[in-house]
Design an enzyme around this catalytic site. Sequence first.
Site, mmCIF file in Angstrom:
data_model
loop_
_atom_site.group_PDB
_atom_site.id
_atom_site.type_symbol
_atom_site.label_atom_id
_atom_site.label_comp_id
_atom_site.label_asym_id
_atom_site.label_seq_id
_atom_site.Cartn_x
_atom_site.Cartn_y
_atom_site.Cartn_z
ATOM 1 N N SER A 120 -0.476 -2.704 -3.694
ATOM 2 C CA SER A 120 0.342 -1.740 -2.880
ATOM 3 C C SER A 120 -0.717 -1.114 -2.110
ATOM 4 C CB SER A 120 0.605 -0.477 -3.853
ATOM 5 O OG SER A 120 -0.259 -0.771 -4.681
ATOM 6 N N HIS A 141 5.920 -5.802 -0.885
ATOM 7 C CA HIS A 141 5.427 -4.777 -1.608
ATOM 8 C C HIS A 141 6.880 -4.135 -1.603
ATOM 9 C CE1 HIS A 141 3.462 -0.134 -1.685
ATOM 10 N NE2 HIS A 141 3.828 -0.641 -3.029
ATOM 11 N N GLU A 153 8.392 -3.330 2.062
ATOM 12 C CA GLU A 153 6.796 -3.211 3.342
ATOM 13 C C GLU A 153 6.781 -4.933 3.151
ATOM 14 O OE1 GLU A 153 4.273 0.450 3.494
ATOM 15 O OE2 GLU A 153 3.583 -0.359 1.695
ATOM 16 N N ASN A 191 2.142 3.944 0.924
ATOM 17 C CA ASN A 191 1.134 4.871 0.257
ATOM 18 C C ASN A 191 -0.208 5.640 0.766
ATOM 19 O OD1 ASN A 191 1.535 4.396 -2.918
ATOM 20 N ND2 ASN A 191 1.043 2.215 -2.203
#
Length: 284
Positions: A120, A141, A153, A191
């Site tokens: 992440s 991801h 992602e 994130n």
Amino acid sequence: MTEMGCIGVVGCGQMGSGIAQLAAVNGYEVWLHDADSVALSKARESISSRIENLVLKGYLTKGKGTEAIRNLRCTSNLEDFHSADMVIEAIVESEDVKKKLFVQLDNIVKSSSILASNTSSISITRLASVTSRPSQVIGMHFMNPPPVMKLVEIIRGASTSDDTFNATKSLAERFGKKIVCSQDFSGFIVNRVLMPMINEAFYALYTGVATKEDIDAGMKLGTNHPMGPLELADHIGLDVCLSIMKVLHAGLGDSKYLPCPLLVQYVDAGRLGRKKGVGVYNYR
Ligand code: CAA
């Protein structure tokens, strides 16, 4: 472009088992690995029951459901990945542990195989650097829960080839996902933006701005998010949130990414969220 037939997934936690489910349901042969054989058999049971639910709800035919369950094989021996065209790693969010795994995988899988990380926030370039195939290493991801969330992602490391990128993009699309592409900087896109919000929600709780219920209701109803930030932190895992904040802080060097002391304290106390039955909220 690498043809995918067999996919290896390392780690049978929430993310790994969700990714294995997606691969099995979409017709791939899957090897799911975890060193913990008890956790692995629990993961197999929950994936099978989720697939049976998809059949009951009419999302999958009975035949496709049976085939998906048959497609899934579980192992505690990484050597079983020798025939995998792609391995997706979804283990603990620790750069050292991931690097050790990448060295092992690099020695086991075919020279044509792609090594993907579901990290992440950790640098794909650095993970790739411990392998003999940096052009075949990529970030893939998934969002939690992987079978439900629409996004993957994709993160290219400094040496990731176009072939590796195109094969990974095609796989994500076969899984029915939309993709976004991020440069390889700490936290990538999701994130980088999400975790500071969650961290700020902890600061709001820590400094007594409001109750946890009001912080969550404020964000859920006030900004149309499906979950409030504290409830979402429990869903993701407080340990995962903390380790991402640490990566953001170390990688981007700004004090605005310092983890909130309350988040640190909850993790120290073992209050890791839903998976432990207690986090910001109590689920027991
Ligand atoms: N695995 C598979 N399917 C699941 C699931 C799981 N773990 N959890 C829920 N589902 C399915 C349910 O079966 C249900 O399917 P149907 O609609 O076909 O019946 C559907 O999801 C909705 O579930 P529920 O009705 O039980 O609950 P809900 O409507 O409250 O939705 C939720 C649950 C999808 C998790 C929703 O609350 C949500 O979208 N929350 C936000 C999640 C989010 O933001 N995730 C991303 C976090 S960031 C991240 O993951 C990146 C990172 O690196 C940390």
